[in-house]
Motif scaffolding. Structure first.
Motif, short mmCIF file in Angstrom:
data_model
loop_
_atom_site.label_atom_id
_atom_site.label_comp_id
_atom_site.label_asym_id
_atom_site.label_seq_id
_atom_site.Cartn_x
_atom_site.Cartn_y
_atom_site.Cartn_z
N ILE A 53 0.60 -1.27 0.12
CA ILE A 53 -0.06 0.20 -0.05
C ILE A 53 0.95 1.11 -0.17
N VAL A 54 0.78 2.02 -0.95
CA VAL A 54 1.51 3.21 -1.15
C VAL A 54 0.33 4.15 -0.59
N VAL A 55 1.03 5.02 0.47
CA VAL A 55 0.19 6.05 1.26
C VAL A 55 0.90 7.38 1.10
N TYR A 56 0.55 8.15 0.15
CA TYR A 56 1.14 9.66 0.07
C TYR A 56 0.20 10.79 0.61
N PHE A 57 0.77 11.37 1.41
CA PHE A 57 0.51 12.63 1.93
C PHE A 57 0.66 13.81 1.10
N TYR A 58 -0.37 14.72 0.80
CA TYR A 58 -0.09 15.64 -0.14
C TYR A 58 -0.67 17.09 0.55
N PRO A 59 -0.15 18.15 0.13
CA PRO A 59 -0.82 19.29 0.72
C PRO A 59 -2.18 19.71 0.43
N ALA A 60 -2.21 19.92 -0.77
CA ALA A 60 -3.96 20.36 -1.20
C ALA A 60 -4.26 20.01 -2.53
N ALA A 61 -5.43 19.70 -2.76
CA ALA A 61 -6.18 19.33 -3.99
C ALA A 61 -5.91 20.51 -5.04
N GLY A 124 2.89 10.59 11.74
CA GLY A 124 4.07 11.64 12.05
C GLY A 124 4.10 12.82 11.17
N VAL A 125 3.34 12.91 10.22
CA VAL A 125 3.32 13.95 9.10
C VAL A 125 3.07 15.36 9.76
N PRO A 126 4.03 16.27 9.39
CA PRO A 126 3.77 17.72 9.97
C PRO A 126 2.57 18.14 9.26
N LEU A 127 1.74 18.83 10.23
CA LEU A 127 0.93 19.77 9.55
C LEU A 127 0.75 21.22 9.71
N ARG A 128 -0.04 21.88 9.01
CA ARG A 128 -0.07 23.34 9.13
C ARG A 128 -1.49 23.69 8.92
N ARG A 152 4.34 17.02 2.26
CA ARG A 152 4.39 15.85 1.24
C ARG A 152 5.27 14.74 1.78
N TRP A 153 4.78 13.74 2.25
CA TRP A 153 5.45 12.55 2.62
C TRP A 153 4.85 11.27 1.93
N ASN A 167 9.53 8.49 2.62
CA ASN A 167 10.13 9.85 2.09
C ASN A 167 9.58 11.10 2.47
N THR A 168 10.72 11.74 3.27
CA THR A 168 9.96 13.03 3.75
C THR A 168 10.42 14.30 3.04
N GLU A 169 11.29 13.99 1.98
CA GLU A 169 11.61 14.97 1.01
C GLU A 169 11.10 14.66 -0.33
N VAL A 170 9.96 14.47 -0.48
CA VAL A 170 9.33 14.00 -1.65
C VAL A 170 9.51 15.07 -2.71
#
Length: 187
Positions: A53-61, A124-128, A152-153, A167-170
C-alpha cells in the motif's frame, strides 16, 4: 501538589508524543478508516495482506505540485498494480474537494480525506493550518476547503502491515518512479 502537577505533565507529554509520534521503517503501520472521494469509508485493514500500500500525503487538491504528483500516479497505475501495489492519496481536503480533484484530472485511485489531521498525526506527518482555494472546473468556480495542510510525505506498507519505505523529502515529479523502483527492487 508538585507531584500531582509533575505527574499530570508527564501523562500529557506522553500522550502528545504518542499521538504524533513519527513512524520509521520497520514500524507497524497505523490502522485508520476515513472517507474517500466517493463518500465511502476506506479502511486500511481491509487492504493489508493483499498488496503493498503506497500512502502518500499531499498538501492540497488542485494545486501545482499536488496535481503533478497525482497525475503521475494516475498515468502509472497499470505499472504500479503490476508490482502488486495500490495507491491512496491523503490530504486535509474535504470529500467534495477530493471529488472535484478526481473529476478534474480523471484520477483512478482513492483520495482520502483527513480534515482533522488525525491520520497524518498517526504517521507523524507535519501539519499546518488549512485553508480555502477557488478553482474553476468545467466552467464553474468552486471553493475547495481543507481542514489542514499536510507535508508531502510518502510511505509504503508491506503485505504484513509494516512500514518498509518512508520519504520525507518528496519531489512531486519523481515520487511515482521512486516508489516503483523501490517495490521492484524489494519484492
Amino acid at each position: 501538589m508538585k507531584i500531582k502537577l509533575a505527574l499530570l505533565a508527564l501523562v500529557l507529554g506522553i500522550g502528545m508524543n504518542t499521538f504524533s509520534q513519527e513512524l520509521n521503517v520497520g514500524d507497524k503501520a497505523p490502522v485508520f478508516k476515513t472517507l474517500a472521494d466517493d463518500g465511502s469509508t476506506w479502511d486500511i485493514s481491509k487492504h493489508v495482506g493483499g498488496n503493498y500500500i503506497v500512502v502518500y500525503f499531499y498538501p492540497a487538491a488542485m494545486t501545482g505540485g499536488c496535481t503533478k504528483q497525482a497525475c503521475a500516479y494516475r498515468d502509472l497505475k497499470t505499472e504500479i498494480e503490476s508490482t502488486d501495489a495500490i495507491v491512496v492519496g491523503i490530504s486535509g481536503d474535504n470529500v467534495q474537494g477530493l471529488k472535484l480533484f478526481k473529476k478534474a484530472h480523471d484520477l483512478n485511485f482513492p483520495l482520502l480525506s483527513d480534515e482533522s489531521g488525525e491520520i497524518a498525526r498517526k504517521f507523524g506527518v507535519p501539519l499546518r493550518d488549512g485553508g480555502t482555494i477557488t478553482r474553476e472546473i468545467d466552467g464553474q468556480n468552486y471553493n475547495l476547503i481543507r481542514g489542514n495542510t499536510a507535508s508531502r510525505w510518502t510511505f509504503i506498507i508491506d503485505k504484513k502491515g509494516n512500514i518498509v519505505y518512508k520519504n520525507t523529502e518528496v519531489d512531486a515529479s519523481k515520487d511515482t518512479r521512486e516508489i516503483l523502483e523501490f517495490i521492484k527492487n524489494n519484492s
